[in-house]
Structures are given as structure tokens and as C-alpha cells.
Design a protein around this motif. Structure first.
Motif, PDB file in Angstrom:
ATOM      1  N   UNK A  55       0.866  -1.167  -0.291  1.00 28.09           N
ATOM      2  CA  UNK A  55      -0.035  -0.126  -0.505  1.00 28.09           C
ATOM      3  C   UNK A  55       0.772   1.077   0.063  1.00 28.09           C
TER       4      UNK A  55
ATOM      5  N   UNK B 137       2.005   6.110   9.366  1.00 32.43           N
ATOM      6  CA  UNK B 137       1.116   5.840   8.309  1.00 32.43           C
ATOM      7  C   UNK B 137      -0.023   7.540   9.507  1.00 32.43           C
TER       8      UNK B 137
ATOM      9  N   UNK C 232      -2.747   7.358   9.825  1.00 28.61           N
ATOM     10  CA  UNK C 232      -3.978   6.866  10.891  1.00 28.61           C
ATOM     11  C   UNK C 232      -2.999   7.254  12.595  1.00 28.61           C
TER      12      UNK C 232
ATOM     13  N   UNK D 227      -4.207   8.603  15.072  1.00 26.10           N
ATOM     14  CA  UNK D 227      -5.565   8.670  15.196  1.00 26.10           C
ATOM     15  C   UNK D 227      -5.659   7.215  15.925  1.00 26.10           C
ATOM     16  N   UNK D 228      -5.323   6.348  15.852  1.00 35.82           N
ATOM     17  CA  UNK D 228      -6.153   4.616  16.261  1.00 35.82           C
ATOM     18  C   UNK D 228      -3.938   4.027  16.413  1.00 35.82           C
TER      19      UNK D 228
ATOM     20  N   UNK E 276      -3.358  -1.126  10.590  1.00 37.71           N
ATOM     21  CA  UNK E 276      -4.201  -1.558   9.631  1.00 37.71           C
ATOM     22  C   UNK E 276      -3.384  -2.907   9.013  1.00 37.71           C
ATOM     23  N   UNK E 277      -2.121  -2.224   8.836  1.00 33.42           N
ATOM     24  CA  UNK E 277      -1.289  -3.373   7.466  1.00 33.42           C
ATOM     25  C   UNK E 277       0.374  -3.418   8.894  1.00 33.42           C
TER      26      UNK E 277
ATOM     27  N   UNK F 261       0.517  14.645  19.885  1.00 34.11           N
ATOM     28  CA  UNK F 261      -0.684  15.160  19.588  1.00 34.11           C
ATOM     29  C   UNK F 261      -0.759  15.889  20.247  1.00 34.11           C
TER      30      UNK F 261
ATOM     31  N   UNK G  34      -0.166  18.518   8.947  1.00 39.69           N
ATOM     32  CA  UNK G  34      -1.831  17.499   8.025  1.00 39.69           C
ATOM     33  C   UNK G  34      -1.433  17.625   6.467  1.00 39.69           C
TER      34      UNK G  34
ATOM     35  N   UNK H 221       0.010  14.368   5.469  1.00 41.57           N
ATOM     36  CA  UNK H 221      -1.752  13.384   6.079  1.00 41.57           C
ATOM     37  C   UNK H 221      -2.147  13.423   4.547  1.00 41.57           C
ATOM     38  N   UNK H 222      -1.832  15.134   3.519  1.00 41.70           N
ATOM     39  CA  UNK H 222      -2.784  14.783   2.894  1.00 41.70           C
ATOM     40  C   UNK H 222      -2.128  14.055   1.666  1.00 41.70           C
TER      41      UNK H 222
ATOM     42  N   UNK I   5      -0.257  11.674   1.931  1.00 45.20           N
ATOM     43  CA  UNK I   5      -0.266  10.589   2.367  1.00 45.20           C
ATOM     44  C   UNK I   5      -1.892  10.208   1.503  1.00 45.20           C
ATOM     45  N   UNK I   6      -2.442  10.164   1.639  1.00 48.80           N
ATOM     46  CA  UNK I   6      -4.265  10.193   1.138  1.00 48.80           C
ATOM     47  C   UNK I   6      -3.720  10.057  -0.593  1.00 48.80           C
TER      48      UNK I   6
ATOM     49  N   UNK J  15      -2.227   7.367  -1.822  1.00 50.52           N
ATOM     50  CA  UNK J  15      -2.910   5.699  -2.396  1.00 50.52           C
ATOM     51  C   UNK J  15      -4.403   6.732  -3.094  1.00 50.52           C
TER      52      UNK J  15
END
Lengths: 245, 245
Positions: free
Chosen positions: A89, A99, A101, A104-105, A109-110, A129, A143, A146-147, A149-150, A153
Motif C-alpha cells: 500500500x 502512516x 492513521x 488517531x488509531x 492496519x497493515x 498530539x 496535516x 497526511x494529505x 499520503x492520502x 493512496x
DNA sequence: CGTAAAATTGAGCTGTCTCAATCAATGTGG
DNA sequence: CCACATTGATTGAGACAGCTCAATTTTACG
């Protein structure tokens, strides 16, 4: 000193990271997370972690109390299917967030596999944070990461859904060139390229056999040269045209 | 007050949204963005916007000063290629954020097309970000939505890269059933399904012709029934088995 | 230096696409 | 309310991109 780069468990790890200069841990450094310093940088507790090539660095579903950034080496985040196939990915270069994510998490995930020997810095999530809440600059920087990265994908999904094998491989190569270039690692269209053909296959949704033929084609058409873990784009025009489709 | 829903073509639009009850604009309502109210909810200025079926709602590269949420109807966000093909990156159901990226970016990365007639609420971005900074609950809620969105795209890439046509279509159907079920819209395995076969094709990276054959196969194997913009999963077990691969 | 991982090449197969045509449904204007 | 226009669904025949299986050679590594 590079030292005995050891396992998996926290070790001396990535001393090179800083020594190699600013280009390297750019995200970390850009965020001002690197170490306590006068320039308004914010210290966050961090652990270093390194893993040898081809090893799993983080396993799917692992609970992370930190947000790791790759400092040295290449890694891939990869989702495995029950039938043995797997999809890469993202390809992680030094300076990349594992990642976004993870902000927040806490559950990963992988899985993340090392391509070369890899070293990461793992920043404490809650401290990170807190910094985000108080430092607008850091917030913006993160951010943005993050953008990016988004968008990457999304672009991957488009490639996998709509483009031919040749286009996918060409685009992968060009992307990696661009990302390497941002870090100042491309000279005369040549750059470090530690990926195996199976990595390319897993990243592009192709068979490694077919990837081999595609790259063979590129080579014989004078588009690229690969040797000794290094890739040179001989004909950037041609490759770009191929990639655009 | 709800007022005359204006914009674009300011129509009456989504009055139903609230009238249909809590299930509908769940994200908006969950965020407490719906309207000024006693329960600690935070008012944010918003505009409503509606578009007829098949129309483009937002265009790629449009500059948005707001973060829209779909209130009513189905939409898709879609990336077009120069060769005419296009990839649907997400299917938007009522209650869905258009894209979490809009919290950070104002330029829209991809177009959004209406599948059915659609109505959105567009929340002012800067006000929304202020709320995020001050309301941890809203923050959590929104980062959850973002995480879900992110996982969905990763999943899309995996599907496109690694799974067969039948698996992709089966998974699409099951995903939409699950998302509809979360909203309480599935009864006896049947739910509203306004997608055209071309939508399914663009979402799965297949040809609409091939999608037609795949769905024909599902039908003749007694897996699903489609009629009148509604889909019924006749054999959930079978479909799931197919989807898992 | 021996063993495992990676690259390469060949031959044949198949899932999915392309092109083409027909039919059904939905919407539109007169 | 009908005739027509548009959009969507369906089916057939043939082509091809990319896969599978299999074998060989090259490279990397302990």
C-alpha cells in the motif's frame, strides 16, 4: 558509528540519520521533533528501532503507543490476503511517516516490512498530539504529510484500477525518482533503488514474472538501466510518455 | 431555521434530511453540527446545496471554503483519466463526509458526481476547525470518520490490485449492504441500490460489459436479485464466500 | 562455498476487454 | 399522451494482456 545494527528491539540504531544531514529525517526534523533545540523545536520522547532487510518491522494489528517515522532504509506497508497474495500500500522512504492513521488509531492496519535494513524513530503518540494541539506549525506540517499520503493512496487505486502493467511500473519508477529527488538523492537521473521485482509486483498488482518482462522491455527500449541496487532513467521523456498513457 | 436551501440551484433540497430522523445525517448530527441546540452542540454556519441525478456536484480542483457532508442521495467521488476511463474512489452515502482531506486542503482532488438526486450541507471549514480544536468529542468523532475513510481506500487498493472481478463486485455489494445496514436501511437483506452498472464498473476497475456478465452470473446462481433500484442478497453465505476468495 | 533468494526465459492458458448489435427503460418536448 | 431521444442492460464473437507452471541462471548472503 553505525554500530552493530541490531534487531527489532531498541538499539543504538540510526545514528547516521542525523549525521547524514538534514535531508534525511526531514519530516521529523521539519516537525521540530528531532531533539530539544533552541529553534522553537519541541522535544518528544522517542525510541529508536531497527530491523534487518526483509524482516517484518511491525505486524498487522500490533498495538502501537507511538507514531514511527522511517529514518533510514526503505520499507513497505503491506496487506496480506488469505490466498497468499499481498498488496503493497505504500513504499516508505526515509523521512516518511509510517502512516498518518497512527495519529488517531493505535491498532496498525497493515504490516510493515523492511526492504533494506531499516531504522525508525517512534514518537510517543500522546505527547505528539499535545504538540499538535499547541503548535500550529507542527499541525500544518503534519496535516500536509497526511494529505500527501492520502493523495498517494488515491493515486494507487487509480493506477491499479485503470492503468496497464507498463504504465503502473513506469509510474512507480517515476514516483520513486521524484520522492528521491525531493530528498536530493537523484544525480543524473540515477538513484538508489533497493526494491526487488517481487516488491514491484506486489505494489502494482502484477506477477513478478510479468514485472520482469515489463522491465526487460524498458531496458531493451533504452528507457531505464538497473544495476547494483541502483536505477537510472536513461530516457525520462519516453518513460513519462509511457506513464501518462 | 432550515430556510430555503440555496446555492448552485438553490432548491428546497434536503428538508427531508432532518425529517427522516436521526439515521440520516448521522455524521453531521453526531458531530453536533446540525443546528444550535441545548445539548452542547456547536453551531457552525452551513449552506445547503443540491444537484439532480447524474450531474457533477463538485468539480476537480474546485476551491472549497467548506467541508460538505452528503445529506440525502448517493454520490461518487471520481478521478478521470485522459483516455476517458475513470476510477470511482468512494461511494458516498447520506451522512458521509465528502472527503476528510477537505479539513486540511481547500482544493478538491477529485470530482464528485451525483448518482441520484443529492443534497449536501457544507460546513464552514475554519469554524469547523475551531470546533475541532475545542471539542474533543467532535475531534474524536471526526478522526474516526477519517480513519474509516482511510481504511476504505486501502481496501479499495487491495481489491483492485489483488482480487478477481467476481470478488470485487461481491465485495462492493457486501460493503454497501453493511453501510446501509449501519443506517438501518436493510430489511430482509434488501436495500436501496441506485448504482448503474457503469458505476460498479468504474468502482471496480472493470468494464460495464463484464460487470453485467458477473452480475448476471450472481443472479443465475441465486446469489442476488436486482430490480427497481433495489438489491436483495438472496444467499448471503454464498456471496460472502465468493468475496473472501 | 553452499544454500537461499532473485532474475530470466519459454509455452500455453484464461480472465477480461473490445467491438458490435439489440433491446428495455427512462425522460423530454410537442 | 404519444413519438422520439437518451441512457442503461444484455448478449455474442473474437482478441489480447497478463497469469500459471516449469525450468535455468544469476546474485546475495551466512
Amino acid at each position: 558509528m553505525t554500530g552493530p545494527t541490531s534487531q527489532f528491539s531498541e538499539k543504538t540504531g540510526c545514528n547516521n540519520c542525523i549525521m547524514r544531514g538534514l535531508g534525511l529525517c526531514e519530516v521529523a526534523i521539519g516537525l521540530g521533533l528531532d531533539h530539544p533545540d533552541p529553534g522553537g523545536a519541541v522535544p518528544i520522547s522517542q525510541k529508536k528501532l531497527s530491523a534487518p532487510a526483509r524482516r517484518t518491522v511491525f505486524r498487522k494489528d500490533e498495538l502501537m503507543d507511538s507514531v514511527p517515522i522511517v529514518c533510514e532504509g526503505w520499507a513497505v506497508s503491506v496487506a496480506g490476503l488469505s490466498n497468499g497474495r499481498q498488496q503493497i500500500l505504500s513504499i516508505l522512504l526515509p523521512g516518511d511517516l509510517l502512516s498518518g492513521s497512527l495519529l488517531f488509531e493505535q491498532r496498525l492496519s497493515w504490516s510493515v516490512n523492511a526492504v533494506t535494513e531499516v531504522c525508525c524513530r517512534c514518537f510517543n503518540r500522546s505527547e505528539l498530539r499535545d504538540v499538535l494541539a499547541t503548535s500550529p506549525k507542527t499541525f500544518d506540517r503534519l496535516s500536509l504529510a497526511y494529505t500527501v499520503e492520502r493523495n498517494r493512496i488515491d493515486q494507487l487505486a487509480i493506477d491499479l484500477g485503470q492503468r496497464t502493467a507498463e504504465q503502473r511500473v513506469a509510474r512507480l519508477i517515476l514516483n520513486l525518482r521524484d520522492r528521491s529527488a525531493e530528498r536530493g538523492w537523484v544525480h543524473d537521473q540515477a538513484f538508489d533503488f533497493p526494491l526487488r521485482q517481487t516488491h514491484i509486483a506486489d505494489a502494482t498488482g502484477l506477477t513478478s514474472i510479468h514485472v520482469n518482462r515489463v522491465i526487460g522491455g524498458f531496458r531493451s527500449h533504452g528507457l531505464v538501466e538497473i544495476s547494483d541496487r541502483s536505477l537510472k532513467i536513461v530516457n525520462p521523456e519516453g518513460l513519462r510518455n509511457l506513464a501518462e498513457g
